[in-house]
Structure formats: structure tokens, C-alpha cells
Enzyme design. Structure first.
Site, mmCIF file in Angstrom:
data_model
loop_
_atom_site.group_PDB
_atom_site.id
_atom_site.type_symbol
_atom_site.label_atom_id
_atom_site.label_comp_id
_atom_site.label_asym_id
_atom_site.label_seq_id
_atom_site.Cartn_x
_atom_site.Cartn_y
_atom_site.Cartn_z
ATOM 1 N N SER A 32 27.308 7.195 -14.955
ATOM 2 C CA SER A 32 27.456 7.393 -16.405
ATOM 3 C C SER A 32 28.337 6.329 -17.043
ATOM 4 O O SER A 32 28.633 6.396 -18.232
ATOM 5 C CB SER A 32 28.049 8.782 -16.678
ATOM 6 O OG SER A 32 29.325 8.912 -16.070
ATOM 7 N N ASN A 81 36.516 17.142 -12.988
ATOM 8 C CA ASN A 81 35.986 18.187 -13.872
ATOM 9 C C ASN A 81 36.923 18.479 -15.044
ATOM 10 O O ASN A 81 36.497 18.558 -16.195
ATOM 11 C CB ASN A 81 35.723 19.470 -13.074
ATOM 12 C CG ASN A 81 34.620 19.304 -12.055
ATOM 13 O OD1 ASN A 81 34.012 18.247 -11.956
ATOM 14 N ND2 ASN A 81 34.359 20.352 -11.283
ATOM 15 N N THR A 114 13.800 23.260 -60.761
ATOM 16 C CA THR A 114 13.454 24.222 -59.719
ATOM 17 C C THR A 114 11.990 23.978 -59.392
ATOM 18 O O THR A 114 11.198 23.648 -60.298
ATOM 19 C CB THR A 114 13.650 25.690 -60.168
ATOM 20 O OG1 THR A 114 12.773 25.965 -61.270
ATOM 21 C CG2 THR A 114 15.090 25.953 -60.582
ATOM 22 N N HIS A 115 11.622 24.095 -58.133
ATOM 23 C CA HIS A 115 10.246 23.817 -57.688
ATOM 24 C C HIS A 115 9.820 22.399 -58.065
ATOM 25 O O HIS A 115 8.628 22.121 -58.236
ATOM 26 C CB HIS A 115 9.250 24.825 -58.284
ATOM 27 C CG HIS A 115 9.624 26.251 -58.064
ATOM 28 N ND1 HIS A 115 9.379 26.908 -56.872
ATOM 29 C CD2 HIS A 115 10.263 27.143 -58.860
ATOM 30 C CE1 HIS A 115 9.832 28.146 -56.957
ATOM 31 N NE2 HIS A 115 10.378 28.315 -58.156
ATOM 32 N N SER A 120 9.287 -5.835 -49.944
ATOM 33 C CA SER A 120 8.048 -5.735 -49.180
ATOM 34 C C SER A 120 7.623 -7.117 -48.706
ATOM 35 O O SER A 120 7.875 -8.119 -49.374
ATOM 36 C CB SER A 120 6.949 -5.127 -50.062
ATOM 37 O OG SER A 120 5.670 -5.321 -49.491
ATOM 38 N N LYS A 132 8.107 -4.887 -55.173
ATOM 39 C CA LYS A 132 8.747 -3.721 -54.577
ATOM 40 C C LYS A 132 10.267 -3.866 -54.435
ATOM 41 O O LYS A 132 10.788 -4.922 -54.123
ATOM 42 C CB LYS A 132 8.151 -3.447 -53.181
ATOM 43 C CG LYS A 132 6.693 -3.032 -53.166
ATOM 44 C CD LYS A 132 6.473 -1.698 -53.856
ATOM 45 C CE LYS A 132 7.058 -0.543 -53.076
ATOM 46 N NZ LYS A 132 6.447 -0.346 -51.763
ATOM 47 N N ASN A 137 12.735 -1.259 -52.455
ATOM 48 C CA ASN A 137 12.650 -0.014 -51.691
ATOM 49 C C ASN A 137 14.021 0.577 -51.364
ATOM 50 O O ASN A 137 14.953 -0.152 -51.003
ATOM 51 C CB ASN A 137 11.894 -0.261 -50.386
ATOM 52 C CG ASN A 137 10.474 -0.734 -50.617
ATOM 53 O OD1 ASN A 137 9.829 -0.324 -51.577
ATOM 54 N ND2 ASN A 137 9.993 -1.619 -49.751
ATOM 55 N N GLU A 187 16.057 6.328 -47.100
ATOM 56 C CA GLU A 187 14.982 6.752 -46.206
ATOM 57 C C GLU A 187 15.471 6.812 -44.766
ATOM 58 O O GLU A 187 15.085 7.711 -44.002
ATOM 59 C CB GLU A 187 13.792 5.810 -46.353
ATOM 60 C CG GLU A 187 13.096 5.948 -47.705
ATOM 61 C CD GLU A 187 12.038 4.884 -47.955
ATOM 62 O OE1 GLU A 187 11.848 4.019 -47.075
ATOM 63 O OE2 GLU A 187 11.417 4.915 -49.028
ATOM 64 N N TYR A 230 31.398 23.768 -13.415
ATOM 65 C CA TYR A 230 30.819 22.473 -13.761
ATOM 66 C C TYR A 230 29.521 22.244 -13.006
ATOM 67 O O TYR A 230 29.372 22.582 -11.838
ATOM 68 C CB TYR A 230 31.805 21.334 -13.442
ATOM 69 C CG TYR A 230 31.282 19.989 -13.873
ATOM 70 C CD1 TYR A 230 31.419 19.564 -15.191
ATOM 71 C CD2 TYR A 230 30.611 19.151 -12.982
ATOM 72 C CE1 TYR A 230 30.921 18.342 -15.615
ATOM 73 C CE2 TYR A 230 30.114 17.926 -13.393
ATOM 74 C CZ TYR A 230 30.265 17.529 -14.707
ATOM 75 O OH TYR A 230 29.755 16.322 -15.120
ATOM 76 N N GLN A 289 26.867 16.140 -17.712
ATOM 77 C CA GLN A 289 26.986 14.712 -18.000
ATOM 78 C C GLN A 289 26.137 14.330 -19.209
ATOM 79 O O GLN A 289 26.447 13.376 -19.925
ATOM 80 C CB GLN A 289 26.555 13.896 -16.775
ATOM 81 C CG GLN A 289 26.650 12.392 -16.955
ATOM 82 C CD GLN A 289 26.427 11.663 -15.652
ATOM 83 O OE1 GLN A 289 27.275 11.689 -14.745
ATOM 84 N NE2 GLN A 289 25.274 11.031 -15.517
ATOM 85 N N LYS A 306 27.401 13.815 -23.226
ATOM 86 C CA LYS A 306 28.080 12.678 -23.832
ATOM 87 C C LYS A 306 27.187 11.851 -24.740
ATOM 88 O O LYS A 306 27.543 11.559 -25.883
ATOM 89 C CB LYS A 306 28.696 11.796 -22.745
ATOM 90 C CG LYS A 306 29.812 12.501 -22.010
ATOM 91 C CD LYS A 306 30.272 11.747 -20.807
ATOM 92 C CE LYS A 306 31.146 12.627 -19.944
ATOM 93 N NZ LYS A 306 30.422 13.819 -19.439
#
Length: 462
Positions: free
Chosen positions: A23, A110, A155-156, A277, A283, A285, A290, A317, A322, A325
């Protein structure tokens, strides 16, 4: 390189197994926590007479030197080391000799890794809180500047009622406040020092766990050695809190993505926080937003990884642990990266206030205020609701707004209408009239800002 645990074995570890088991490639980031914990442990061993104080001092000085060299980039961790704990002990022993071999007295990997992870998570919670607070400060600053910037609330995803941009931003500030509280709760709940739990059944040496606890700044010691080495609740809780935080950042990002579009055009992102773009020259963006929205799923994945890894593990343990992490590290890294780029993006974003105002003038978002006008003059709300619904239908047919109707047209539906209807349904009146606790009036939003700013000061001075 010989393993520190090689005495029991007659063969070298298979190379594939060695790579599979190792690790060091990711837990090397725990070097500082490992050294800090080891120095406190060595000091305790010397104080208790478990090892000679001279050897304890030699260990501590050796560890300080290793830490300095790591941070100067002079030590690279070889793939031959199994993990950060073995690496530190082997490097130390190579430098100071036999005394280095005494460091691991009265502890196990441990409880060592359990300690390292708690120290690391405690530190990172503090760093994440600072970043969240920084974002909250920008939200407050923007809200102060936009107490009167009227825009439609939805709303909606349909225009619903008038609010202000300041009111809108304070909604997210309140979400961030709860995120900070969740992080604080996680920190308080995990503030237990596990070193001294041993492999699972503590130790026969006369250790002083409270001494180590004080050295490392923990509030308590763990109360059960089995739990001390196998508990990863705090990792799950952290990833849960970070998932909720990312959900909030994702919702915020979705708003900005929509508002950047020509369909809304409520905001304009700074060029430094936008992309273009490869084929469409027009464009601009909102890639930052995103990516925040996309990386939210990544943090959710870390939470589900931990829940899945832990769900079937018997005490104490197991090597499965492991896998905690990389999930925790990735969730922390992702959240910090998102906050570091989203905050300055928001701070440099320009508002298209006229477009917000134009959008607010459409969609009949003052219809509820029109109904309230009739209700305040004695008409039952349900009758007022129906009357205004008929007015809206008439406006739709004629491509008008409620402000465009003549008083005669209003009076065709109810004699309660008078000249004051136009002031009653003016958008600024609609906003200023909502002065109840939590509402969008400038006075009330100013109060909300003050509450958040007091919270920020409390967190910063804690």
C-alpha cells in the site's frame, strides 16, 4: 528487502503478491502522521521505562531528521516497502541501528494505522472547513450586493414567485452551514486515540495511553481495543458528510450551468473559468460546473466503497481495511479541488441583472400576490385563487402580463380591484412584502447574512 515480519516464513513473498499486498504507493501520504504518532509513542516508552530514555531520544531525533528530509524531497519511498509504517521503521533502523528496532515495542501496525488515519482525517477536516467557509464568505458578499436584484424563483423549473439573487445565494450559504456542522460532528465523534489497542487485545507493557493522547491532541482514548483497531465509522461518516457537501455543490453548479445558457443568460462566467469548443467558435462552456457535477458521483462512490468493504468484516483488523485509504483520500482530494476552483469562479462571475428582471416580469410570478391582494380585501383565498387563475388564462390568450391589464379588465373579474393593484403586484413590492423570517425582503436577507457571518466567525475562532 527482508520483511520485518519474515521470521515465520521460509520463502520470499511472490512478486505479484508483494505488489498486490503493498500500500506504499498511496499510504505514503501518511508519512507525517506516522512520524508524529511514532515520536509520541517513543516518548511514552522512554517515560514509562519500557525502553531507555536515551534510546527514546535517539528514536525521536532520528524521526525528526527523516521528516525533514522527506519534506525536502530527499527521501523517495521504494515500492519494495510494504507500507508507510514498515518504511519508516526500516529507514529509521538503517540510520540509528538497534534503537530503531525498539520503536515498535507495545504497538501493532493495526493500532498504528488506526492512529495515522485519525490524525490525517482530523487535519483534513480542518482544511475542508476552511474552504467551505471561504465559499460561504463569497456567497455572503454577493448577497450583500444583490439585496434588490429581483429574479424569478422556481418550482418544477417553472417560474414561480419573485425572489432576489441575494436571497437565492443565502439558500446555498445555509446548506454550507449545515455541511460545516456535519464536519464538526464527525470531528467530535472521532476524537479518540486508538494507540495502545495493540493488534486487537492491547498489551502487557505498562503503557500510558493518556500521555500519548495529550501529546497528539485527542480528546479521549478509545475504550475497547477490538473497536480501537477495527473502527472506521469516522471514515464512513466523513465520506457521507462530503457526499452531502458535493450534492450541494452539484446543485449549485447545475444552477450556474442553466443560467449561463442563452435560454436564461442570468450570468456570465469569467473567461478564466470557462472553456471553448474545438469546432464551434461561439461556444463558452461552463466546464468547471460540469466537472463538479460529475465529480459528485466520484465522492458518492467513495462512500459506497467504504460501506461495502466494511459490511462483512468480522472483528478485528482484516486486510480488506487497507481499501479504506484510497476511497477516503480520493473523496478528500476531490472535494478540496472542487472548492478551490468553484469559489473563485463564483467570485468572478458577472450577473446579467436586466435579464433576471425581464424573466421575472414574465411567467406571472406575481400571481400569488394578486390573489393575496383580493384575500386581504375580504375574498376567501380559494375564490381569489380561482379569480386570478382566470386572469392569468386571459393574459396568456392576449400575450399580456398582469401588469398590462387595465383596471376595467380587472374589475370584470372582481369589484375589489382598485388602482392600488398595480403597486401590490409590482415585483419589488412583492419581494419587500415578504419580510417574514426566512423571506426574500432586503431587510430579512440582511439578517440572514448576519447570521451566516456570525457562524463563520464562530468557526474561525473556535
Amino acid at each position: 528487502m527482508a520483511k520485518l515480519w519474515a521470521g515465520r516464513f521460509g520463502k520470499e513473498t511472490d512478486l505479484e503478491v508483494n505488489d498486490f499486498n503493498s500500500s506504499i504507493s498511496f499510504d505514503c501520504r501518511l508519512y507525517k502522521e506516522d512520524i508524529t504518532g511514532s515520536m509520541a509513542h517513543a516518548a511514552m516508552l522512554g517515560k514509562q521505562g519500557i525502553i531507555a530514555e536515551e534510546e527514546a531520544d535517539k528514536i525521536i531525533e532520528g524521526l525528526k531528521g527523516i521528516l525533514k528530509e522527506i519534506e525536502a524531497g530527499k527521501i523517495q519511498f521504494s515500492a519494495e516497502y510494504e507500507d508507510i509504517h514498515m518504511a519508516m521503521e526500516q529507514i529509521l533502523t538503517e540510520r540509528i541501528g538497534v534503537a530503531g528496532k525498539r520503536l515498535h515495542t507495545a504497538r501493532s501496525r493495526n493500532d498504528q494505522v488506526a492512529l495515522d488515519m485519525r490524525l490525517y482525517v482530523k487535519k483534513e477536516i480542518g482544511e475542508i472547513k476552511k474552504l467551505v467557509i471561504g465559499f460561504m464568505e463569497e456567497l455572503c458578499d454577493s448577497s450583500k450586493k444583490n439585496l434588490d436584484t429581483v429574479m424569478p424563483g422556481y418550482t418544477h423549473l417553472q417560474r414561480a414567485q419573485p425572489v432576489t439573487f441575494g436571497h437565492y445565494m443565502m439558500a446555498y450559504a445555509n446548506m454550507m452551514k449545515r455541511d460545516v456542522i456535519r464536519l464538526d460532528n464527525c470531528l467530535e465523534g472521532m476524537d479518540d486515540m486508538p494507540l495502545g489497542s495493540g493488534a486487537l487485545a492491547s498489551t502487557t507493557y505498562p503503557i500510558d495511553r493518556d500521555f500519548v493522547r495529550e501529546q497528539l491532541g485527542f480528546a479521549r482514548v478509545t475504550d475497547n481495543s477490538l473497536d480501537g483497531v477495527s473502527d472506521r465509522d469516522y471514515c464512513v461518516e466523513l465520506c457521507s458528510a462530503l457526499s452531502i457537501l458535493m450534492m450541494h455543490l452539484s446543485r449549485f453548479s447545475e444552477e450556474i450551468i442553466a443560467w449561463c445558457s442563452w435560454e436564461f443568460k442570468f450570468v456570465e462566467l469569467d473567461d478564466a473559468f470557462s472553456t471553448g469548443s474545438s469546432i464551434m467558435p461561439q461556444k463558452k462552456n461552463p466546464d468547471v460546473c460540469e466537472l463538479v457535477r460529475g465529480k459528485t458521483g466520484r465522492v458518492y462512490g467513495s462512500l459506497f466503497t467504504l460501506l461495502t468493504v466494511l459490511k462483512g468484516i468480522p472483528l478485528a483488523y482484516n486486510k480488506d481495511m487497507q481499501e479504506d485509504k484510497e476511497a477516503v483520500f480520493d473523496a478528500i482530494d476531490t472535494v478540496k479541488q472542487c472548492l478551490r476552483v468553484l469559489t473563485p469562479m463564483f467570485a468572478t462571475m458577472e450577473l446579467c441583472r436586466e435579464n433576471m428582471k425581464k424573466a421575472a416580469l414574465k411567467g406571472f410570478i406575481n400571481a400569488t400576490d394578486c390573489a393575496d391582494y383580493l384575500t386581504k380585501k375580504g375574498m376567501p383565498f380559494r375564490d381569489a385563487y380561482k379569480t386570478v387563475g382566470q386572469l392569468v388564462a386571459e393574459c396568456v390568450k392576449q400575450d399580456k402580463s398582469l401588469m398590462d391589464l387595465t383596471l376595467d379588465e380587472y374589475r370584470e373579474h372582481s369589484g375589489l380591484f382598485d388602482e392600488d393593484i398595480y403597486d401590490a403586484i409590482d415585483l419589488k413590492t412583492c419581494v419587500r412584502g415578504r419580510n417574514v423570517t426566512g423571506g426574500p425582503s432586503p431587510e430579512e436577507v440582511s439578517r440572514q447574512i448576519a447570521v451566516i457571518e456570525r457562524f463563520i466567525v464562530t468557526v474561525q475562532t473556535a
